[in-house]
Design an enzyme around this catalytic site. Structure first.
Site, mmCIF file in Angstrom:
data_model
loop_
_atom_site.group_PDB
_atom_site.id
_atom_site.type_symbol
_atom_site.label_atom_id
_atom_site.label_comp_id
_atom_site.label_asym_id
_atom_site.label_seq_id
_atom_site.Cartn_x
_atom_site.Cartn_y
_atom_site.Cartn_z
ATOM 1 N N GLU A 53 -9.769 -0.336 -6.246
ATOM 2 C CA GLU A 53 -9.868 0.633 -7.554
ATOM 3 C C GLU A 53 -10.947 0.304 -8.391
ATOM 4 O O GLU A 53 -10.863 0.226 -9.418
ATOM 5 C CB GLU A 53 -8.614 1.147 -8.149
ATOM 6 C CG GLU A 53 -7.353 1.551 -7.288
ATOM 7 C CD GLU A 53 -6.385 2.078 -8.100
ATOM 8 O OE1 GLU A 53 -6.538 1.772 -9.136
ATOM 9 O OE2 GLU A 53 -5.365 2.683 -7.378
ATOM 10 N N ASN A 95 -10.749 -0.526 -1.577
ATOM 11 C CA ASN A 95 -9.742 0.426 -1.360
ATOM 12 C C ASN A 95 -9.875 1.252 -2.671
ATOM 13 O O ASN A 95 -9.958 0.858 -3.735
ATOM 14 C CB ASN A 95 -8.241 -0.387 -1.455
ATOM 15 C CG ASN A 95 -7.157 0.409 -0.968
ATOM 16 O OD1 ASN A 95 -7.443 1.299 0.019
ATOM 17 N ND2 ASN A 95 -6.007 0.581 -1.712
ATOM 18 N N HIS A 139 -2.868 9.285 -2.288
ATOM 19 C CA HIS A 139 -1.753 9.830 -2.977
ATOM 20 C C HIS A 139 -1.755 11.172 -3.290
ATOM 21 O O HIS A 139 -2.256 11.609 -4.439
ATOM 22 C CB HIS A 139 -1.303 8.955 -4.257
ATOM 23 C CG HIS A 139 -1.226 7.569 -4.116
ATOM 24 N ND1 HIS A 139 -0.062 7.108 -3.513
ATOM 25 C CD2 HIS A 139 -1.839 6.294 -4.255
ATOM 26 C CE1 HIS A 139 0.152 5.807 -3.354
ATOM 27 N NE2 HIS A 139 -1.170 5.392 -3.824
ATOM 28 N N GLU A 161 -2.641 4.625 1.562
ATOM 29 C CA GLU A 161 -1.376 4.844 0.802
ATOM 30 C C GLU A 161 -0.684 6.145 0.510
ATOM 31 O O GLU A 161 -0.350 6.345 -0.376
ATOM 32 C CB GLU A 161 -1.594 4.284 -0.739
ATOM 33 C CG GLU A 161 -2.162 2.849 -0.723
ATOM 34 C CD GLU A 161 -2.418 2.202 -2.287
ATOM 35 O OE1 GLU A 161 -1.884 2.697 -3.133
ATOM 36 O OE2 GLU A 161 -3.205 1.367 -2.391
ATOM 37 N N ASP A 211 1.379 9.190 0.469
ATOM 38 C CA ASP A 211 2.464 9.847 0.323
ATOM 39 C C ASP A 211 2.173 11.307 -0.447
ATOM 40 O O ASP A 211 1.270 11.554 -0.795
ATOM 41 C CB ASP A 211 3.577 8.691 -0.881
ATOM 42 C CG ASP A 211 2.837 8.477 -2.175
ATOM 43 O OD1 ASP A 211 1.796 8.996 -2.443
ATOM 44 O OD2 ASP A 211 3.445 7.527 -2.706
HETATM 45 C C1 XIL Z 1 2.292 0.508 -7.110
HETATM 46 C C2 XIL Z 1 3.561 0.047 -6.589
HETATM 47 O O1 XIL Z 1 4.104 0.802 -5.531
HETATM 48 C C3 XIL Z 1 4.527 -0.123 -7.800
HETATM 49 O O2 XIL Z 1 5.791 -0.660 -7.295
HETATM 50 C C4 XIL Z 1 4.011 -0.885 -8.878
HETATM 51 O O3 XIL Z 1 4.846 -0.989 -10.050
HETATM 52 C C5 XIL Z 1 2.710 -0.495 -9.155
HETATM 53 O O4 XIL Z 1 1.645 -0.489 -8.148
HETATM 54 N N1 XIL Z 1 -2.383 2.225 -5.988
HETATM 55 C C6 XIL Z 1 -2.510 0.834 -5.520
HETATM 56 C C7 XIL Z 1 -0.765 0.285 -5.218
HETATM 57 O O5 XIL Z 1 -3.377 0.536 -4.929
HETATM 58 O O6 XIL Z 1 -0.931 -1.112 -5.237
HETATM 59 C C8 XIL Z 1 0.027 1.047 -6.316
HETATM 60 O O7 XIL Z 1 1.352 0.298 -6.192
HETATM 61 C C9 XIL Z 1 0.041 2.445 -6.069
HETATM 62 C C10 XIL Z 1 -1.366 2.900 -6.634
#
Ligand code: XIL
Length: 386
Positions: A198, A240, A276, A305, A307
């Site tokens: 990020e 990422n 996400h 990631e 979801d």
């Molecule tokens: C999130 C985890 O899922 C949580 O358990 C934690 O509290 C915070 O981080 N982007 C990312 C991940 O790159 O590392 C994050 O994961 C979600 C958003």
């Protein structure tokens, strides 16, 4: 001295707040039930004080896709199909069994973040990540390392002792020590790493003005890739990024950033699109354009990631399945070779902390029963294998 306010990671994603304000709430999901198997399988589980070992025997003949495990479908398609995992859950039989029959790759969800693995100078906490990586080795799973550098306000990934270093030479030295020690500890076991997570503003198109940028300048990103390549030249190195599926200006900024890195000769192999998503909102045309633009720069692209929380719709689980289908479809059609989900069971999802419980973002419910999203995923993997 640069002073930064830190807060709970639960609050950090401004976009989550925006999404939850825009979409009416509608709780969904199952409230009771027993576990149902994903696919036929025979599982033997043994526990020891050293480690937990699970051996899963899938049907030997997988010509008929309807009886293949999802993992077999992914293998047959040549797709790395992964999930975030938490070390704490690996002792749970249903968690392990579902994981092993569905995925061929894992990403430690939090265990490799700097604050977790290297919480104080010269203090290393490899135990939780080792548990995941030992499990992966035993069960022949690939592992993605997540992540080496990630600093944003409201994110607790970088520890305070690193945020207190405002001398460039010292910060560079701390980052080099961190990246080298972690990557070399897992050399050969972790085949790819998110080197910088990020780097862009959450909702903007500029670089995030994080601690590394403030102290080292914009070149910190290229520097971290060079350090990582030196630490393990065999690992594939990724940048990422989040919300580029939603925000066209940010997507363009990502392409420009990666082009700049490639033009400089930075050792970047791939770009992860986090994805996400929200059920029913994917713009597959825009995502395809982004993937094509990135691949055109000569880097591989992965969804890292995925979801899909549910908010609206007459049939939220069908809407969710369609969004999963489109996400996998757009990536696999564009020759992505990895799709990783941010977890797999609604029992354990960071979305509960983001939006409150009941958004049911994953393809198995709280009781490990497959949802329509799993069927959609299996169909996409089967189609890719043909
Ligand atoms: C999130 C985890 O899922 C949580 O358990 C934690 O509290 C915070 O981080 N982007 C990312 C991940 O790159 O590392 C994050 O994961 C979600 C958003």
């Amino acid at each position: 001295m640069i002073i930064r306010a830190r807060s709970s990671p639960v609050n950090y994603r401004v976009v989550a707040i925006l999404v939850s304000l825009l979409l009416p709430a509608q709780a969904i999901g199952c409230t009771n039930g027993n576990r149902a198997s994903d696919q036929p399988l025979v599982t033997t589980t043994t526990q020891s004080t050293q480690a937990t070992t699970t051996t899963t025997t899938s049907p030997p003949n997988c010509d008929d896709a309807s009886i293949c495990t999802t993992r077999q479908l992914a293998d047959a398609a040549g797709v790395t199909f992964g999930t975030a995992v938490a070390a704490a859950h690996l002792d749970e039989t249903d968690y392990r069994t579902t994981l092993l029959t569905t995925f061929n790759s894992v990403t430690p969800e939090n265990e490799l973040k700097w604050a977790s693995v290297h919480p104080a100078p010269n203090t290393w906490n490899f135990g939780p990540a080792d548990k995941i990586i030992d499990f992966a080795k035993t069960n022949n799973l690939q592992v993605k390392g997540h992540n080496l550098i990630w600093d944003q306000e409201f994110v607790d990934s970088t520890p305070d002792w690193v945020l207190a270093i405002d001398d460039p030479t010292q910060l560079r030295s701390a980052a080099t020590d961190h990246i080298r020690t972690v990557m070399r500890h897992y050399r050969g076991a972790v085949d790819r790493w998110d080197v910088v997570n990020e780097p862009l503003q959450t909702l903007g198109a500029d670089l995030y003005d994080n601690h590394f940028r403030q102290v080292l300048g914009d070149s910190y990103i290229a520097e971290m890739f060079a350090i990582a390549h030196d630490a393990d030249p065999t690992a594939r190195l990724f940048l990422n990024e989040a919300t580029v599926e939603l925000l066209p200006d940010k997507a363009a900024a990502l392409v420009a950033l990666v082009k700049d890195l490639v033009d400089q000769g930075a050792p970047i192999d791939g770009v992860g699109i986090q994805a996400h998503l929200v059920a029913g909102t994917i713009d597959a045309v825009a995502v395809r354009r982004l993937i094509d633009d990135l691949e055109g720069l000569g880097v591989e692209v992965a969804i890292t990631e995925l979801d899909v929380p549910t908010f609206t719709g007459a049939d939220p689980l069908a809407t969710q399945a369609d969004t999963y289908s489109q996400a996998l479809g757009v990536c696999l059609d564009a020759n992505c070779r990895e799709v990783t989900l941010w977890g797999f069971t609604d029992r354990y999802t960071w979305i509960d902390a983001m939006f409150g419980p009941g958004r049911a973002p994953l393809p198995f419910d709280r009781y490990y029963r497959p949802k329509p999203a799993l069927t959609a995923i299996r169909e996409r993997l089967s189609a890719t294998a043909e």
